[in-house]
Design an enzyme around this catalytic site. Structure first.
Site, PDB file in Angstrom:
ATOM      1  N   ARG A 108       0.885  -1.174   0.000  1.00 12.01           N
ATOM      2  CA  ARG A 108       0.000   0.000   0.000  1.00 12.01           C
ATOM      3  C   ARG A 108       0.915   1.214   0.000  1.00 12.01           C
ATOM      4  NH1 ARG A 108      -5.303   1.239   3.514  1.00 12.01           N
ATOM      5  NH2 ARG A 108      -6.053  -0.052   1.802  1.00 12.01           N
ATOM      6  N   HIS A 135      -7.384   0.965  -6.424  1.00 19.23           N
ATOM      7  CA  HIS A 135      -7.573   0.048  -5.282  1.00 19.23           C
ATOM      8  C   HIS A 135      -8.268  -1.209  -5.828  1.00 19.23           C
ATOM      9  CE1 HIS A 135      -7.677  -1.345  -1.318  1.00 19.23           C
ATOM     10  NE2 HIS A 135      -8.513  -0.487  -0.740  1.00 19.23           N
ATOM     11  N   GLN A 138     -10.067  -3.898  -3.572  1.00 22.70           N
ATOM     12  CA  GLN A 138     -11.343  -3.422  -3.034  1.00 22.70           C
ATOM     13  C   GLN A 138     -12.473  -3.631  -4.041  1.00 22.70           C
ATOM     14  OE1 GLN A 138     -12.137  -1.918   0.099  1.00 22.70           O
ATOM     15  NE2 GLN A 138     -14.125  -2.496  -0.744  1.00 22.70           N
ATOM     16  N   ASP A 226     -17.246   7.132  -1.204  1.00 25.64           N
ATOM     17  CA  ASP A 226     -16.012   6.929  -0.455  1.00 25.64           C
ATOM     18  C   ASP A 226     -15.699   8.239   0.253  1.00 25.64           C
ATOM     19  OD1 ASP A 226     -13.613   5.916   0.512  1.00 25.64           O
ATOM     20  OD2 ASP A 226     -12.558   6.015  -1.414  1.00 25.64           O
ATOM     21  N   CYS A 264     -16.243   1.467   0.613  1.00 26.90           N
ATOM     22  CA  CYS A 264     -15.075   0.620   0.890  1.00 26.90           C
ATOM     23  C   CYS A 264     -14.655   0.677   2.350  1.00 26.90           C
ATOM     24  CB  CYS A 264     -13.915   1.014  -0.021  1.00 26.90           C
ATOM     25  SG  CYS A 264     -13.273   2.668   0.285  1.00 26.90           S
ATOM     26  N   ARG A 292     -13.413  -8.772   1.126  1.00 27.96           N
ATOM     27  CA  ARG A 292     -11.996  -8.483   0.845  1.00 27.96           C
ATOM     28  C   ARG A 292     -11.165  -9.746   1.084  1.00 27.96           C
ATOM     29  NH1 ARG A 292      -9.852  -3.382   1.291  1.00 27.96           N
ATOM     30  NH2 ARG A 292      -7.932  -4.418   0.599  1.00 27.96           N
TER      31      ARG A 292
HETATM   32  N1  NVA Z   1     -10.006   6.556  -1.170  1.00 29.90           N
HETATM   33  C1  NVA Z   1      -9.581   6.093   0.127  1.00 29.90           C
HETATM   34  C2  NVA Z   1      -9.726   4.617   0.231  1.00 29.90           C
HETATM   35  C3  NVA Z   1      -9.399   4.058   1.573  1.00 29.90           C
HETATM   36  C4  NVA Z   1      -9.511   2.558   1.625  1.00 29.90           C
HETATM   37  C5  NVA Z   1      -8.160   6.521   0.395  1.00 29.90           C
HETATM   38  O1  NVA Z   1      -7.334   6.437  -0.519  1.00 29.90           O
HETATM   39  O2  NVA Z   1      -7.875   6.945   1.524  1.00 29.90           O
HETATM   40  N1   CP Z   2     -11.074  -0.370   2.410  1.00 31.98           N
HETATM   41  C1   CP Z   2      -9.809  -0.448   2.827  1.00 31.98           C
HETATM   42  O1   CP Z   2      -8.855  -0.662   2.061  1.00 31.98           O
HETATM   43  O2   CP Z   2      -9.689  -0.288   4.181  1.00 31.98           O
HETATM   44  P1   CP Z   2      -8.343  -0.081   4.993  1.00 31.98           P
HETATM   45  O3   CP Z   2      -7.814   1.292   4.657  1.00 31.98           O
HETATM   46  O4   CP Z   2      -8.747  -0.181   6.431  1.00 31.98           O
HETATM   47  O5   CP Z   2      -7.368  -1.132   4.602  1.00 31.98           O
END
Ligand code: NVA
Ligand code: CP
Length: 305
Positions: A108, A135, A138, A226, A264, A292
Site C-alpha cells: 500500500r 484500489h 477493493q 467513499d 469501501c 476483501r
Molecule cells: N479513497 C480512500 C480509500 C481508503 C480505503 C483513500 O485512498 O484513503
Molecule cells: N477499504 C480499505 O482498504 O480499508 P483499509 O484502509 O482499512 O485497509
C-alpha cells in the site's frame, strides 16, 4: 483459469486494466468458493507474504493476514517508519531483498510508480493494496458482494457519487471488465482519471461523467461512495465542494427499488454518507468488508500458483 502473466514472470496483481475479463471472473468465482468453504485446502502452506504499508490500514492488513493464514501461509508486516524505506532505501532494492525472503509482496503506497518499480524489480508476485490512483482488491470485493446479493453485474447500472478517487478509477476498469454501466457524479474539479475513462470507453464500456448526483443515482442498481479526504491527498477545503454529494436517504430514494449501497470503508459518517444509509436495509458494507478476505485469498492463490 486464464493466465495473464508472461511465462517465467511472476503473476502480479497490479490493476484491473491489466487483466482479461476471464481471469477476473475466475478470481471472483474462486473467492465465492473460498467463502462457501469449497476452495482448495491450505494451497499456500509454507508460503510467506510481506505486507508493506506506507499508509494506514485496518481492512487490508487484517484481511490479507487472516486470508494468508487460512491458506496455510504466513505474513510479515512492514510499515514505512520501521523499515529502511523510511530512511531512503529504494523501492527497487527493497524489492530485490524482500524477494529473497518471501514468496509474494503486497504494498500500500502513494505513487503508482512505486508499485510499478516494486513489480519490475521483485522476482516474486506483487499485489496492489492501494495507491493514490487505484484500489483493485477493493473493487474485486465490491463486484463479488454485488453478485452474491443480486446476481451478475453485467448490464447493471452502478452510480459512483463524490470524489473521483482511486477506488472510482478501479471501478472504471471494472465497468469494462464486468460489463456494467457506470455513472460518476462528482464536482468538476474532482473528476476521475481521464486515462481510466478512455481505457474503459475504448473497450466499449459506458462510463458517464456528470455533476448531478440525482441524475447518477436515478434508477441505479448499486450506489457507491467513499471518503472525501483520501489518505494523503488533500485538504479540507474540498468538503464544501462535496457537500451536495452526500449519500443520504433522499438521494437513495432515486435509486432502483432493490438498489444496494456500498462503501469501501472507513466511512466518515455525516460527511459522504449518513448513518441512516450506512446502517439501513440497502447497505451491504459489512459483507463488502468481509469479501476483501475471500477474494484476496483467490488473488493470493492465483499469484502463487
Ligand atoms: N479513497 C480512500 C480509500 C481508503 C480505503 C483513500 O485512498 O484513503
Ligand atoms: N477499504 C480499505 O482498504 O480499508 P483499509 O484502509 O482499512 O485497509
Amino acid at each position: 483459469m486464464t493466465v495473464s502473466a508472461k511465462p517465467g514472470l511472476p503473476r502480479h496483481f497490479l490493476d484491473l486494466d491489466r487483466f482479461d475479463p476471464a481471469t477476473l471472473r475466475a478470481l471472483i468465482d474462486l473467492g465465492k468458493a473460498y467463502k462457501a468453504g469449497s476452495g482448495p485446502q491450505r494451497p499456500l502452506a509454507g508460503k510467506i507474504l510481506a505486507m508493506v504499508f506506507e499508509k494506514p490500514s485496518t481492512r487490508t492488513r487484517v484481511s490479507f493476514e487472516a486470508g494468508m493464514k487460512q491458506l496455510g501461509g504466513d505474513v510479515v508486516a512492514l510499515t514505512r517508519g520501521d523499515t529502511q524505506l523510511g530512511r531512503g532505501e529504494t523501492i527497487a532494492d527493497t524489492a530485490r531483498v524482500l524477494s529473497r525472503f518471501v514468496n509474494a509482496i503486497m504494498i500500500r503506497t502513494d505513487s503508482p510508480g512505486k508499485l510499478d518499480d516494486l513489480a519490475r524489480y521483485a522476482t516474486v508476485p506483487v499485489i496492489n493494496g492501494l495507491t493514490d490512483e487505484s484500489h483493485p482488491c477493493q473493487v474485486m470485493a465490491d463486484v463479488m458482494t454485488y453478485e452474491e446479493h443480486r446476481g451478475p453485474l453485467a448490464g447493471k447500472v452502478v452510480a459512483w457519487v463524490g470524489d473521483g478517487n482511486n477506488v472510482a478509477a478501479s471501478w472504471i476498469h471494472a465497468s469494462a471488465q464486468f460489463g456494467c454501466t457506470l455513472r460518476i457524479a462528482c464536482p468538476a474539479p474532482l473528476t476521475p482519471s481521464a486515462k481510466a475513462v478512455a481505457w474503459a470507453r475504448e473497450r466499449g464500456s459506458r462510463v458517464d461523467l456528470m455533476t448531478d448526483p440525482v441524475a447518477a443515482v436515478t434508477g441505479a442498481d448499486l450506489v457507491l461512495t467513499d471518503t472525501w479526504l483520501s489518505m494523503g491527498c488533500c485538504d479540507e477545503s474540498r468538503i464544501e465542494l462535496l457537500a451536495p454529494y452526500q449519500v443520504n436517504e433522499a438521494l437513495m430514494a432515486h435509486a432502483a427499488a432493490d438498489a444496494l449501497f456500498m462503501h469501501c470503508l472507513p466511512a466518515h459518517r455525516g460527511e459522504e454518507v449518513t448513518d441512516a444509509v450506512m446502517d439501513g436495509p440497502r447497505s451491504v458494507v459489512w459483507d463488502e468488508a468481509e469479501n476483501r478476505m475471500h477474494v484476496q485469498k483467490a488473488i493470493l492463490t492465483w499469484c502463487l500458483s
